[in-house]
Design an enzyme around this catalytic site. Sequence first.
Site, PDB file in Angstrom:
ATOM      1  N   ASP A  25      60.677  77.544  90.574  1.00 52.26           N
ATOM      2  CA  ASP A  25      60.933  76.443  91.520  1.00 52.26           C
ATOM      3  C   ASP A  25      62.090  76.697  92.487  1.00 52.26           C
ATOM      4  O   ASP A  25      62.219  75.994  93.484  1.00 52.26           O
ATOM      5  CB  ASP A  25      61.206  75.145  90.746  1.00 52.26           C
ATOM      6  N   ARG A  85      52.897  81.287  87.620  1.00 53.89           N
ATOM      7  CA  ARG A  85      54.010  81.711  86.768  1.00 53.89           C
ATOM      8  C   ARG A  85      53.702  83.032  86.051  1.00 53.89           C
ATOM      9  O   ARG A  85      54.517  83.508  85.258  1.00 53.89           O
ATOM     10  CB  ARG A  85      54.300  80.640  85.699  1.00 53.89           C
ATOM     11  N   GLY A 117      55.491  72.593  91.587  1.00 51.69           N
ATOM     12  CA  GLY A 117      56.749  71.963  92.019  1.00 51.69           C
ATOM     13  C   GLY A 117      56.635  70.455  91.909  1.00 51.69           C
ATOM     14  O   GLY A 117      56.129  69.815  92.827  1.00 51.69           O
ATOM     15  N   GLY A 172      59.891  76.530  80.929  1.00 51.60           N
ATOM     16  CA  GLY A 172      58.646  77.129  81.418  1.00 51.60           C
ATOM     17  C   GLY A 172      58.884  78.602  81.717  1.00 51.60           C
ATOM     18  O   GLY A 172      59.921  78.960  82.255  1.00 51.60           O
ATOM     19  N   ARG A 205      60.183  74.317  75.519  1.00 48.96           N
ATOM     20  CA  ARG A 205      61.083  73.354  76.170  1.00 48.96           C
ATOM     21  C   ARG A 205      61.809  72.550  75.094  1.00 48.96           C
ATOM     22  O   ARG A 205      61.185  71.984  74.197  1.00 48.96           O
ATOM     23  CB  ARG A 205      60.288  72.402  77.062  1.00 48.96           C
ATOM     24  N   THR A 258      63.591  80.373  87.207  1.00 42.06           N
ATOM     25  CA  THR A 258      62.563  79.364  87.503  1.00 42.06           C
ATOM     26  C   THR A 258      61.787  79.730  88.762  1.00 42.06           C
ATOM     27  O   THR A 258      62.372  80.215  89.735  1.00 42.06           O
ATOM     28  CB  THR A 258      63.105  77.922  87.696  1.00 42.06           C
TER      29      THR A 258
HETATM   30  O1  F6P Z   1      59.483  74.464  86.261  1.00 36.30           O
HETATM   31  C1  F6P Z   1      58.431  75.338  86.396  1.00 36.30           C
HETATM   32  C2  F6P Z   1      57.123  74.609  86.495  1.00 36.30           C
HETATM   33  O2  F6P Z   1      56.096  75.566  86.613  1.00 36.30           O
HETATM   34  C3  F6P Z   1      57.011  73.572  87.597  1.00 36.30           C
HETATM   35  O3  F6P Z   1      56.781  74.086  88.882  1.00 36.30           O
HETATM   36  C4  F6P Z   1      55.868  72.755  87.096  1.00 36.30           C
HETATM   37  O4  F6P Z   1      55.910  71.464  87.641  1.00 36.30           O
HETATM   38  C5  F6P Z   1      56.104  72.731  85.602  1.00 36.30           C
HETATM   39  O5  F6P Z   1      56.869  73.887  85.311  1.00 36.30           O
HETATM   40  C6  F6P Z   1      54.850  72.759  84.782  1.00 36.30           C
HETATM   41  O6  F6P Z   1      55.219  72.634  83.436  1.00 36.30           O
HETATM   42  P1  F6P Z   1      54.275  72.939  82.186  1.00 36.30           P
HETATM   43  O7  F6P Z   1      54.138  74.423  82.073  1.00 36.30           O
HETATM   44  O8  F6P Z   1      55.004  72.366  81.040  1.00 36.30           O
HETATM   45  O9  F6P Z   1      52.957  72.307  82.479  1.00 36.30           O
END
Ligand code: F6P
Length: 359
Positions: A136, A286, A179, A11, A74, A134
Site C-alpha cells: 500500500d 501481493r 487499497g 498481509g 495479522r 506493504t
Molecule cells: O495491506 C495490504 C492489503 O493487500 C491491502 O491493500 C488490502 O486492502 C488488504 O491487505 C487485504 O487484506 P487480506 O489479505 O486480509 O484480505
Amino acid sequence: MKRIGMLTSGGDCQALNATMRGVVKGLYGCFKEVEIYGFLEGYKGLIYGNYQKLSADDFSGILTKGGTILGSSRTPFKELDIPTPEGLDKVKSMKETYKKLKLDCLVVLGGNGSQKTANRLSEEGLNVIGCPKTIDNDIWGTDMTFGFQSAVDIATNAIDCIHTTACSHGRVFIVEVMGHKVGWITLHAGIASGADVILIPEIPYDIKKVCAALEKRTKAGKGFSILAVAEGAISKEVAKLPKKERKQAVAEAAEKYPSVAYEVADKIKQYSGMDIRVTVPGHTQRGGSPCPYDRVISSRFGAKAAELIKKEDFGKLVVMKGSEVTAIPLAESAGKLKYVSADDDIVKNAKMLGISFGD
Ligand code: F6P
C-alpha cells in the site's frame, strides 16, 4: 555472539524474503557470530514461542522468492491487550519469549499495525528495529515501502491486458486495485496504464462526474474507457456521513455487492445505462517475485537494519527519504498513515493529463 529474532507480520507482499536476506547478509558482515531466530506466522510465533533457529544458508537463494519463508498472520494492534483464546497475555508472552532466547534485537518486517506493535514492544524495553513492508505504501515517514512497486507492476499489467480487450470490443471496464484506506497503488497503476478515471478513498467521487467523464470520451469518438478503482473508493454522499452512519453504509454496500468495483459499475449503469465489465486482480497484486526496484530497496533496508543493530541504535524504523535509506524513531511513525492528498503534485499532474477523479 549476537542473537537476533526476526518476524514477518500482516498481509504478505513481495520482497519479504529479500529483506530478511539483506538483514542476515548485513549481520554476517558486521558480526563474527550470529544466531538468527525466525518466529513463525508473525507475532503469533513470538507470543507462543514458535520459532526456528536459522542459519545463513536458510536465507540463500530467496532474493527473488515471493511470500515469506517464516509465514505471516495479522495480530491487530487494537487487540493487543486482549488475551489469546488460551488466556495468554500477548505482550507479556512476547517479552518472555524474547528474554528466554536472550535476544539482542527483534527485527519486524511489517506494515502500519505491525510497526505500532513494534513500537509498543520497544516502549516495553525490547530492542526493536522495523522494516517498512506493504504493497500500500502508506507507512508514515517513508517515501517508499517494499512491495509497492511490485504491486503497481502487477496492477498495471492487469489494466494493460484489459485495455486491449476494452479497445477491441468498445467496452467500459473497471479494474479494482488493492487499497482499502489509501489509493497509492491505484493512482500509480492508473497513470501507468493510461486509465481514464481513477477513484481512490482519499478523493470521494460523484457518480455524475464519473459518468460525465465517460460520456466526454464517447463524444470525442473514443469507443472504450478504463476505470482504475481502489477497493476502498467511496462516494461523496457516503464520505460526508458521520462515522457511525458511514460505517453502516459501507457495510450495507458490502452485503449487496461482491466488492466496491461492482457497486461503482451498478451506479454507472443506473445513472447512464452504460454496460460495465469488472475485473478484480485481488491478491495477485501481493504475489510472485519482487520487481528489481523492490529487490534493491529491500536489500538496502536489510543492510540498514543490520547497521542499526551494530550501532545498538534501537527503537527505529528503517525508511527511505528521497534516494537515501535512513531511520526514524518507531514512535514518530506509529499510528499515522501516509494518505494521498488531492493537493499532491501527482494528482494535479494526472488531472492535467485529463484523468478524472470523479470529484
Ligand atoms: O495491506 C495490504 C492489503 O493487500 C491491502 O491493500 C488490502 O486492502 C488488504 O491487505 C487485504 O487484506 P487480506 O489479505 O486480509 O484480505
